[in-house]
Design a protein around this motif. Structure first.
Motif, PDB file in Angstrom:
ATOM      1  N   VAL A   1      -6.407  18.735   6.869  1.00  0.00           N
ATOM      2  CA  VAL A   1      -7.343  18.302   7.908  1.00  0.00           C
ATOM      3  C   VAL A   1      -8.518  19.271   7.958  1.00  0.00           C
ATOM      4  O   VAL A   1      -8.333  20.491   8.004  1.00  0.00           O
ATOM      5  CB  VAL A   1      -6.635  18.239   9.275  1.00  0.00           C
ATOM      6  CG1 VAL A   1      -7.608  17.802  10.356  1.00  0.00           C
ATOM      7  CG2 VAL A   1      -5.463  17.263   9.206  1.00  0.00           C
ATOM      8  N   GLY A   2      -9.730  18.736   7.954  1.00  0.00           N
ATOM      9  CA  GLY A   2     -10.937  19.553   7.937  1.00  0.00           C
ATOM     10  C   GLY A   2     -11.211  20.240   9.256  1.00  0.00           C
ATOM     11  O   GLY A   2     -10.567  19.983  10.278  1.00  0.00           O
ATOM     12  N   PRO A   3     -12.209  21.138   9.290  1.00  0.00           N
ATOM     13  CA  PRO A   3     -12.489  21.921  10.501  1.00  0.00           C
ATOM     14  C   PRO A   3     -12.961  21.086  11.683  1.00  0.00           C
ATOM     15  O   PRO A   3     -12.666  21.415  12.826  1.00  0.00           O
ATOM     16  CB  PRO A   3     -13.559  22.919  10.042  1.00  0.00           C
ATOM     17  CG  PRO A   3     -14.164  22.300   8.830  1.00  0.00           C
ATOM     18  CD  PRO A   3     -13.087  21.516   8.170  1.00  0.00           C
ATOM     19  N   ASP A   4     -13.695  20.017  11.442  1.00  0.00           N
ATOM     20  CA  ASP A   4     -14.151  19.175  12.551  1.00  0.00           C
ATOM     21  C   ASP A   4     -12.974  18.526  13.269  1.00  0.00           C
ATOM     22  O   ASP A   4     -12.932  18.468  14.503  1.00  0.00           O
ATOM     23  CB  ASP A   4     -15.116  18.107  12.050  1.00  0.00           C
ATOM     24  CG  ASP A   4     -16.424  18.696  11.559  1.00  0.00           C
ATOM     25  OD1 ASP A   4     -16.733  19.833  11.944  1.00  0.00           O
ATOM     26  OD2 ASP A   4     -17.126  18.032  10.775  1.00  0.00           O
TER      27      ASP A   4
ATOM     28  N   ALA B   1       0.838  -1.206   0.000  1.00  0.00           N
ATOM     29  CA  ALA B   1       0.000   0.000   0.000  1.00  0.00           C
ATOM     30  C   ALA B   1       0.872   1.255   0.000  1.00  0.00           C
ATOM     31  O   ALA B   1       1.993   1.260   0.507  1.00  0.00           O
ATOM     32  CB  ALA B   1      -0.926  -0.010   1.210  1.00  0.00           C
ATOM     33  N   ALA B   2       0.345   2.327  -0.572  1.00  0.00           N
ATOM     34  CA  ALA B   2       1.065   3.599  -0.640  1.00  0.00           C
ATOM     35  C   ALA B   2       0.866   4.380   0.660  1.00  0.00           C
ATOM     36  O   ALA B   2      -0.159   4.237   1.344  1.00  0.00           O
ATOM     37  CB  ALA B   2       0.583   4.422  -1.827  1.00  0.00           C
ATOM     38  N   LEU B   3       1.839   5.218   0.982  1.00  0.00           N
ATOM     39  CA  LEU B   3       1.761   6.002   2.215  1.00  0.00           C
ATOM     40  C   LEU B   3       0.585   6.952   2.189  1.00  0.00           C
ATOM     41  O   LEU B   3      -0.114   7.117   3.189  1.00  0.00           O
ATOM     42  CB  LEU B   3       3.074   6.767   2.424  1.00  0.00           C
ATOM     43  CG  LEU B   3       3.131   7.680   3.653  1.00  0.00           C
ATOM     44  CD1 LEU B   3       2.876   6.905   4.935  1.00  0.00           C
ATOM     45  CD2 LEU B   3       4.469   8.410   3.717  1.00  0.00           C
ATOM     46  N   TRP B   4       0.345   7.603   1.041  1.00  0.00           N
ATOM     47  CA  TRP B   4      -0.765   8.544   0.975  1.00  0.00           C
ATOM     48  C   TRP B   4      -2.099   7.833   1.220  1.00  0.00           C
ATOM     49  O   TRP B   4      -3.010   8.398   1.836  1.00  0.00           O
ATOM     50  CB  TRP B   4      -0.783   9.253  -0.375  1.00  0.00           C
ATOM     51  CG  TRP B   4      -1.166   8.387  -1.539  1.00  0.00           C
ATOM     52  CD1 TRP B   4      -0.334   7.731  -2.394  1.00  0.00           C
ATOM     53  CD2 TRP B   4      -2.499   8.063  -1.964  1.00  0.00           C
ATOM     54  NE1 TRP B   4      -1.045   7.019  -3.326  1.00  0.00           N
ATOM     55  CE2 TRP B   4      -2.377   7.212  -3.086  1.00  0.00           C
ATOM     56  CE3 TRP B   4      -3.772   8.407  -1.523  1.00  0.00           C
ATOM     57  CZ2 TRP B   4      -3.493   6.702  -3.755  1.00  0.00           C
ATOM     58  CZ3 TRP B   4      -4.874   7.898  -2.186  1.00  0.00           C
ATOM     59  CH2 TRP B   4      -4.734   7.058  -3.295  1.00  0.00           C
ATOM     60  N   GLN B   5      -2.204   6.591   0.745  1.00  0.00           N
ATOM     61  CA  GLN B   5      -3.438   5.832   0.944  1.00  0.00           C
ATOM     62  C   GLN B   5      -3.654   5.533   2.420  1.00  0.00           C
ATOM     63  O   GLN B   5      -4.767   5.704   2.945  1.00  0.00           O
ATOM     64  CB  GLN B   5      -3.345   4.537   0.138  1.00  0.00           C
ATOM     65  CG  GLN B   5      -4.467   3.558   0.375  1.00  0.00           C
ATOM     66  CD  GLN B   5      -4.241   2.258  -0.379  1.00  0.00           C
ATOM     67  OE1 GLN B   5      -3.723   2.250  -1.496  1.00  0.00           O
ATOM     68  NE2 GLN B   5      -4.618   1.145   0.225  1.00  0.00           N
ATOM     69  N   ALA B   6      -2.607   5.094   3.124  1.00  0.00           N
ATOM     70  CA  ALA B   6      -2.739   4.806   4.555  1.00  0.00           C
ATOM     71  C   ALA B   6      -2.995   6.077   5.347  1.00  0.00           C
ATOM     72  O   ALA B   6      -3.754   6.070   6.327  1.00  0.00           O
ATOM     73  CB  ALA B   6      -1.471   4.117   5.059  1.00  0.00           C
ATOM     74  N   LEU B   7      -2.390   7.192   4.949  1.00  0.00           N
ATOM     75  CA  LEU B   7      -2.635   8.457   5.641  1.00  0.00           C
ATOM     76  C   LEU B   7      -4.094   8.873   5.510  1.00  0.00           C
ATOM     77  O   LEU B   7      -4.705   9.347   6.475  1.00  0.00           O
ATOM     78  CB  LEU B   7      -1.729   9.547   5.076  1.00  0.00           C
ATOM     79  CG  LEU B   7      -0.267   9.526   5.535  1.00  0.00           C
ATOM     80  CD1 LEU B   7       0.565  10.492   4.706  1.00  0.00           C
ATOM     81  CD2 LEU B   7      -0.171   9.891   7.015  1.00  0.00           C
ATOM     82  N   GLN B   8      -4.662   8.702   4.344  1.00  0.00           N
ATOM     83  CA  GLN B   8      -6.067   9.065   4.167  1.00  0.00           C
ATOM     84  C   GLN B   8      -6.982   8.118   4.924  1.00  0.00           C
ATOM     85  O   GLN B   8      -7.948   8.552   5.565  1.00  0.00           O
ATOM     86  CB  GLN B   8      -6.434   9.068   2.689  1.00  0.00           C
ATOM     87  CG  GLN B   8      -7.861   9.550   2.434  1.00  0.00           C
ATOM     88  CD  GLN B   8      -8.178   9.653   0.963  1.00  0.00           C
ATOM     89  OE1 GLN B   8      -8.418   8.650   0.312  1.00  0.00           O
ATOM     90  NE2 GLN B   8      -8.170  10.866   0.437  1.00  0.00           N
ATOM     91  N   ASP B   9      -6.695   6.821   4.885  1.00  0.00           N
ATOM     92  CA  ASP B   9      -7.528   5.859   5.597  1.00  0.00           C
ATOM     93  C   ASP B   9      -7.505   6.098   7.103  1.00  0.00           C
ATOM     94  O   ASP B   9      -8.494   5.826   7.794  1.00  0.00           O
ATOM     95  CB  ASP B   9      -7.057   4.439   5.302  1.00  0.00           C
ATOM     96  CG  ASP B   9      -7.257   4.049   3.846  1.00  0.00           C
ATOM     97  OD1 ASP B   9      -8.097   4.671   3.183  1.00  0.00           O
ATOM     98  OD2 ASP B   9      -6.554   3.135   3.373  1.00  0.00           O
ATOM     99  N   ALA B  10      -6.373   6.598   7.620  1.00  0.00           N
ATOM    100  CA  ALA B  10      -6.249   6.784   9.065  1.00  0.00           C
ATOM    101  C   ALA B  10      -6.650   8.176   9.529  1.00  0.00           C
ATOM    102  O   ALA B  10      -6.986   8.351  10.700  1.00  0.00           O
ATOM    103  CB  ALA B  10      -4.804   6.516   9.507  1.00  0.00           C
ATOM    104  N   SER B  11      -6.634   9.161   8.645  1.00  0.00           N
ATOM    105  CA  SER B  11      -6.938  10.535   9.062  1.00  0.00           C
ATOM    106  C   SER B  11      -8.252  11.058   8.510  1.00  0.00           C
ATOM    107  O   SER B  11      -8.885  11.928   9.111  1.00  0.00           O
ATOM    108  CB  SER B  11      -5.805  11.474   8.636  1.00  0.00           C
ATOM    109  OG  SER B  11      -5.767  11.613   7.219  1.00  0.00           O
ATOM    110  N   GLY B  12      -8.673  10.563   7.343  1.00  0.00           N
ATOM    111  CA  GLY B  12      -9.871  11.093   6.708  1.00  0.00           C
ATOM    112  C   GLY B  12      -9.658  12.415   6.032  1.00  0.00           C
ATOM    113  O   GLY B  12     -10.617  13.032   5.548  1.00  0.00           O
ATOM    114  N   GLY B  13      -8.427  12.907   5.969  1.00  0.00           N
ATOM    115  CA  GLY B  13      -8.154  14.186   5.351  1.00  0.00           C
ATOM    116  C   GLY B  13      -7.971  14.079   3.851  1.00  0.00           C
ATOM    117  O   GLY B  13      -7.956  12.993   3.265  1.00  0.00           O
ATOM    118  N   VAL B  14      -7.830  15.251   3.232  1.00  0.00           N
ATOM    119  CA  VAL B  14      -7.510  15.314   1.804  1.00  0.00           C
ATOM    120  C   VAL B  14      -5.999  15.192   1.679  1.00  0.00           C
ATOM    121  O   VAL B  14      -5.259  16.012   2.223  1.00  0.00           O
ATOM    122  CB  VAL B  14      -7.996  16.630   1.178  1.00  0.00           C
ATOM    123  CG1 VAL B  14      -7.564  16.718  -0.274  1.00  0.00           C
ATOM    124  CG2 VAL B  14      -9.504  16.754   1.299  1.00  0.00           C
TER     125      VAL B  14
END
Length: 730
Positions: A388-391, A240-253
């Motif tokens: 990271v979003g406002p919430d 898996a790519a790092l960007w993919q794991a970062l999104q799956d774990a953070s929910g950010g863009v």
């Protein structure tokens, strides 16, 4: 000598997040894996466990023992490791069979009473050394089943413990333990819970997945198993790519791009992202063997936590990045020992006041991991930006010193024939969804636009090429009258999410998500983040009759054009004596078939005539008053030019032109109504004339029904759009 400029914000406190709901408790005797050798004879783990009823569901009870620990029926070993030859050499062991005192995120001690209090501390352990070690792997701790991207992403997110606590909620091996652990991952706009048992793949008593530096902590191995279940198996997440794991774990863009020349572009990205609610994760490049070892570990993530400038007068003309310093946090180990790292001559040459300004907090200093921007550009290969979003900004106190994003989210879909118009150079591109962005104020607005197509982690599917185009609206132009050429921030690729970070001056813009090629059915999620005052909304129309010709004729019979009146008189004259009062749908069809060339673009269908009769049949008699024929003829003649304009081969118009056709016929329709018209009446990519006539008749009928219902009831429970959708789709 040197000038140093830096601004700092305060770090306000944030309330603790609500704790995870506790499991219902039942008591029983804890069992190990049947037939497995026990390696924890001296374990202090309680011989009793408490868990919910679901923990024992579907599991047998051995003779003379209590309820067994839970085993995941949806992710058995055969599914986790599809390779039978590799699976034959794997033993599945629970943590207490590998360690005397296993711990999990939220508990750090062995005592029962202390464990209960630690389990309620949502993620506080991440800020100490033990908490950081749980996300770092040993030097040889990446096993054959290890997901390198996941542990690197967790190590990078260690500075935001509340975000990690959402992915791995605090749980315990002592309180409420039944062999079941819960995790959460972000999957296309929602957090999906994944439940797994704690049986882990081992060989000779050693984990085959990632092994944390804190050997007694099993948060990372269990999280890795949940991640493997999310994607179907351990091999599915191996690369898996790092960007993919970062999104799956953070929910950010998440944006990912290589650090390539020009360096000025990299500096611009850092300078724009560091002050905002954006996490920056840089991956160290693998240095050649002859390069002196300066502490960086190739392939490991390092978090960019600050950017400053120490500039000499001679450097003033060398560019904005000259004299810039980058502060890093070694997320997974490895300290920088080059220039500006401790101890260094460059750092010692700074005045004491400047060194004080470099302090990031009471216990963190720039000198820990500081390097020049030139070294950063040369030693790092890739940069991930996690917006990271406002919430989540409100959730995470570690982000409070940064400027928050404003966010707008829209879940929509491209539908063939309606709004799947394709890229900006396609002839049907104007049918794509349009989102208006209005930037106000005097300062430039930083904008993040991300388009994510719907995906299923557990299913390997070929992704579409998706993207978006950004257009600037000229002053005074209508929202759909955009410029022909998009701005240079347009981006497109075959990925599950496409994102771009750019700046816009004050003005009006339109964001148009699209697919390549056109006519592709797919769902998408659009996220637009801005840091300045702005307004974002989807372009839409109100449902309305721009011209209700039937009512005009009823009030003023002279509104009927002379040529239409002539046709209507012929129709009235041809009526039989028993038809002088009213006619049914079949009789109306017979009349229109004799005179259709003057009123209609195609021969009338039986269904069309029934809809026309229903327009003036309030008594539900199934008949149309004969004196209404002139008004009906005027209405049909008014529709005819709209249906004949832009006709292609076969007499049909393009389904993508449905909105323009309806407006030309005097009907304004919302996006949902236009989509429903295409879904109900289009045939492929074409809208035949008879289907278009029926759609116009149904729209007028829906407006008539709504007016009638609105006058009869004091509070109408239905909206006009709901009434239209019910009428059209029936």
């Amino acid at each position: 000598m040197k000038k140093f400029v830096r601004t700092r914000g305060s770090r306000p406190q944030s309330p603790q997040p609500p704790p995870l709901p506790a499991l219902a408790k039942t008591n029983g005797h804890a069992n190990g894996v049947g037939g497995a050798r026990r390696d924890d004879q001296h374990s202090t783990l309680s011989r009793y466990w408490s868990g919910s009823e679901e923990c024992g569901a579907g599991a047998g009870v051995r003779a003379g023992a209590g309820p067994p620990l839970w085993e995941d029926p949806d992710f058995p070993p055969a599914r986790a490791l599809p390779d039978k030859r590799r699976a034959a050499a794997v033993q599945w062991r629970r943590p207490y069979e590998l360690c005397a005192n296993p711990t999990f995120f939220g508990e750090e001690v062995a005592g029962e009473a202390e464990a209960e209090s630690a389990a309620g501390a949502a993620g506080a352990g991440c800020q100490d050394e033990i908490g950081a070690d749980r996300w770092r792997v040993e030097a040889d701790g990446a096993g054959v089943l290890s997901c390198g991207a996941l542990w690197r992403a967790c190590a990078a997110l260690c500075g935001t413990p509340r975000l990690l606590a959402r992915v791995a909620p605090p749980q315990s091996f002592r309180v409420g333990y039944c062999g079941l652990f819960r995790f959460r991952f972000w999957v296309w706009s929602e957090w999906r819970e994944v439940r797994v048992d704690d049986r882990l793949p081992t060989r000779a008593g050693r984990l085959l997945g990632s092994r944390a530096v804190a050997r007694a902590d099993f948060t990372l191995p269990l999280l890795e198993k949940a991640y493997a279940k999310l994607y179907g198996s351990y091999p599915a997440v191996r690369d898996a790519a790092l960007w993919q794991a970062l999104q799956d774990a953070s929910g950010g863009v998440v944006q990912s791009f290589p650090l390539q020349p020009p360096a000025a572009l990299t500096f611009h990205v850092l300078n724009s992202a560091v002050p905002r609610s954006t996490l920056l994760v840089a991956t160290a490049a693998h240095q050649p063997k002859h390069t002196p070892r300066l502490g960086l570990i190739g392939g490991h993530p390092y978090c960019v936590s600050g950017l400053a400038r120490v500039r000499a007068e001679a450097e003033a003309e060398a560019g904005a990045e000259a004299g810039a310093l980058v502060r890093l946090r070694a997320a997974a180990g490895g300290a920088w020992r080059g220039a500006w790292g401790p101890p260094s001559a460059e750092l010692a040459a700074l005045a004491a006041a400047d060194r004080d300004l470099l302090a990031a907090g009471p216990d963190e200093f720039w000198s820990a991991h500081t390097m020049s921007f030139a070294e950063f550009s040369a030693r790092f290969a890739r940069l991930e930006l996690v917006h990271v979003g406002p919430d989540d900004w409100l959730r995470e106190p570690a982000l409070r010193t940064r400027r928050p994003w404003r966010a707008v989210l829209a879940r929509r879909r491209w539908r063939r024939g309606y709004n799947a118009g394709g890229p900006s150079d396609a002839p049907t591109a104007r049918a794509n969804p349009h989102f208006h962005v209005q930037v106000t104020g005097s300062r430039k607005c930083h904008v993040v636009v991300a388009v994510s197509q719907q995906y299923w982690p557990e299913r390997a599917r070929r992704l579409h090429a998706v993207g978006f185009a950004v257009y600037e609206l000229p002053p005074g132009a209508a929202p759909r009258d955009r410029a022909r050429a998009p701005l240079d921030v347009t981006h497109e690729c075959r990925a599950r999410e496409v994102a771009t970070f750019f700046t816009l001056p004050a003005g009006r813009y339109v964001v148009v998500p699209h697919t390549r090629p056109a006519h592709t059915d797919a769902a998408f999620l659009l996220r637009i983040l801005t840091d300045e005052s702005s307004a974002v909304w989807e372009l839409n129309d109100d449902n309305a009759l721009l011209r209700d010709l039937w009512r005009e004729v009823s009030v003023d019979p002279a509104a009927v054009p002379p040529e239409v009146r002539h046709v209507a008189d012929k129709m009235l004259a041809s009526l039989k004596p028993d038809q002088r009062e009213s006619i049914d749908a079949e009789q109306l069809r017979a009349l229109l078939r004799r005179h259709w060339r003057a009123l209609l673009p195609a021969r009338p269908s039986r269904e069309l005539c029934r809809a026309l009769v229903a327009l003036r049949d309030a008594a539900l008699s199934g008949r149309l008053p004969a004196h209404e024929l002139p008004a009906l003829a005027a209405l049909l003649a008014y529709w005819r030019p709209a249906l004949t304009r832009g006709r292609a081969c076969g007499g049909a118009v393009s389904a993508y032109g449905t909105r323009a056709l309806l407006r030309a016929a005097g009907v304004a329709a919302s996006n949902k109504v236009v989509e429903c018209v295409v879904l109900r009446f289009a045939r492929g990519l074409r809208l035949p004339p008879d289907a278009a006539l029926l759609a116009l008749a149904r729209l007028h009928l829906a407006h008539e029904r709504y007016r009638s219902l609105d006058t009869k009831m004091k509070s109408n429970p239905l909206s006009l759009e709901e009434m239209i959708l019910m009428t059209i789709y029936s």
